[in-house]
Design an enzyme around this catalytic site. Structure first.
Site: not given
Lengths: 67, 262
Positions: B100, B209
């Protein structure tokens, strides 16, 4: 006397050591880490044959929680 | 099978979760298991030199053998640092190339610096990485990143950690329509409905998250998010009814009414 930086901290070794020895001395031998010496990544397979020189800047990283 | 395809791999879960902001590793693991995510993100940081041998690492709890570990470049503000970080991550994860990329422009908003992101993506793709790239919801930048060879576009819904949800579904729709690679909303999801909306718009997956880690009950929220992603995806595949702006159509028949018509 070999004086190096590891993760920004000064470390001194009395004799010539290799990277494998340094990793073992930090109890990191069984951990998933990656190592750079002077901004060059050292593959795991080369830890034993990589000698640490005075003035080396060593970075040891691991995975931590993140998004 | 409606699998998520990223690069050369397939995944059955369309929910990707981070490992940050939890109270401890146990809570992290419990939440991740409840989410049924297969891909989890991690950050790369200097190891603690005072570490005693029995102190566990994150990867002792979230093993690369059970999960696809997706290293990020959180905290990087230029292409050089991001590329360096991911090369270290590749070494740490034994040659794993799915990563990422995020290059930030500003520590207050954590908004991406798209110029540096483009530079980093170019370098990383050349070096054989499969780049999932965090970016703004600018459709032109998204297309540029796809053309460079990224394997997934990850536009923000709103600011990282803000929980503000999807601020611009219109841009997201444009990006989705223009993209031949997976579009994954990354950043800003706050609660289950945000994830549902992302999937209904046609996103291929959602990455979150804080929404889970900072919920009052992370395990319960992780489970809610799992259901949200499934539900939103199913609604998308079902094809929603047309919106009838300013006009109504009754669901019951006109014929046989006993009430007198006005």
């Amino acid at each position: 006397m070999i004086s190096v930086q590891i993760n920004g901290e000064e470390k001194v070794f009395a004799t010539e050591v290799n990277l494998e020895w340094v990793i073992d001395s930090l109890s990191l031998q069984n951990k998933k880490i990656a190592v750079e010496i002077n901004e060059q990544i050292i593959p795991r397979s080369e830890y034993t044959k990589t000698l640490i020189k005075s003035g080396d800047s060593i970075e040891i990283v691991a995975a931590v929680g993140g998004g | 099978m409606d699998n998520l395809k990223i690069g050369n791999s397939e995944y059955s879960s369309r929910l990707i979760v981070g490992t940050g902001k939890y109270k401890n590793f146990e809570q992290t693991k419990t939440a991740i298991l409840a989410s049924q995510a297969e891909i989890v993100t991690v950050a790369i940081r200097r190891t603690n030199l005072g570490q005693n041998p029995s102190e566990p690492n994150l990867l002792d709890f979230i093993s690369p053998k059970e999960f696809t570990i997706l290293p990020n470049t959180a905290g990087c503000y230029n292409a050089e640092d991001a590329v360096r970080t991911l090369r270290l991550a590749r070494e740490l994860l034994d040659g794993h190339t799915l990563v990422k990329l995020e290059v930030l422009g500003d520590p207050k908003t954590l908004f991406p610096d798209v110029s540096e992101t483009i530079l980093a993506a170019t370098e990383l793709v050349k070096d054989g990485f499969e780049v999932m790239v965090y970016t703004s919801d600018d459709p032109i930048i998204a297309k540029k990143l796809e053309d460079i060879g990224c394997v997934a576009i990850m536009p923000l819904a709103s600011l990282i950690g803000s929980g503000m949800g999807i601020l611009n579904p219109w841009n997201l729709e444009i990006i989705i329509a223009n993209s031949d690679i997976p579009v994954i909303v990354d950043a800003g999801v706050g609660t289950a409905s945000d994830a549902v909306i992302a999937m209904e718009l046609g996103c291929d997956a959602v990455l979150m998250n804080t929404a889970i880690a900072h919920a009052q009950d992370p395990e319960k929220m992780a489970s809610a998010m799992r259901l949200a992603v499934l539900s939103g995806r199913q609604a998308f595949l079902a094809g929603r009814m047309k919106k009838n702006i300013y006009s109504a159509s009754p669901s019951s028949p006109e014929r046989g009414l006993i009430a007198r018509k006005t």
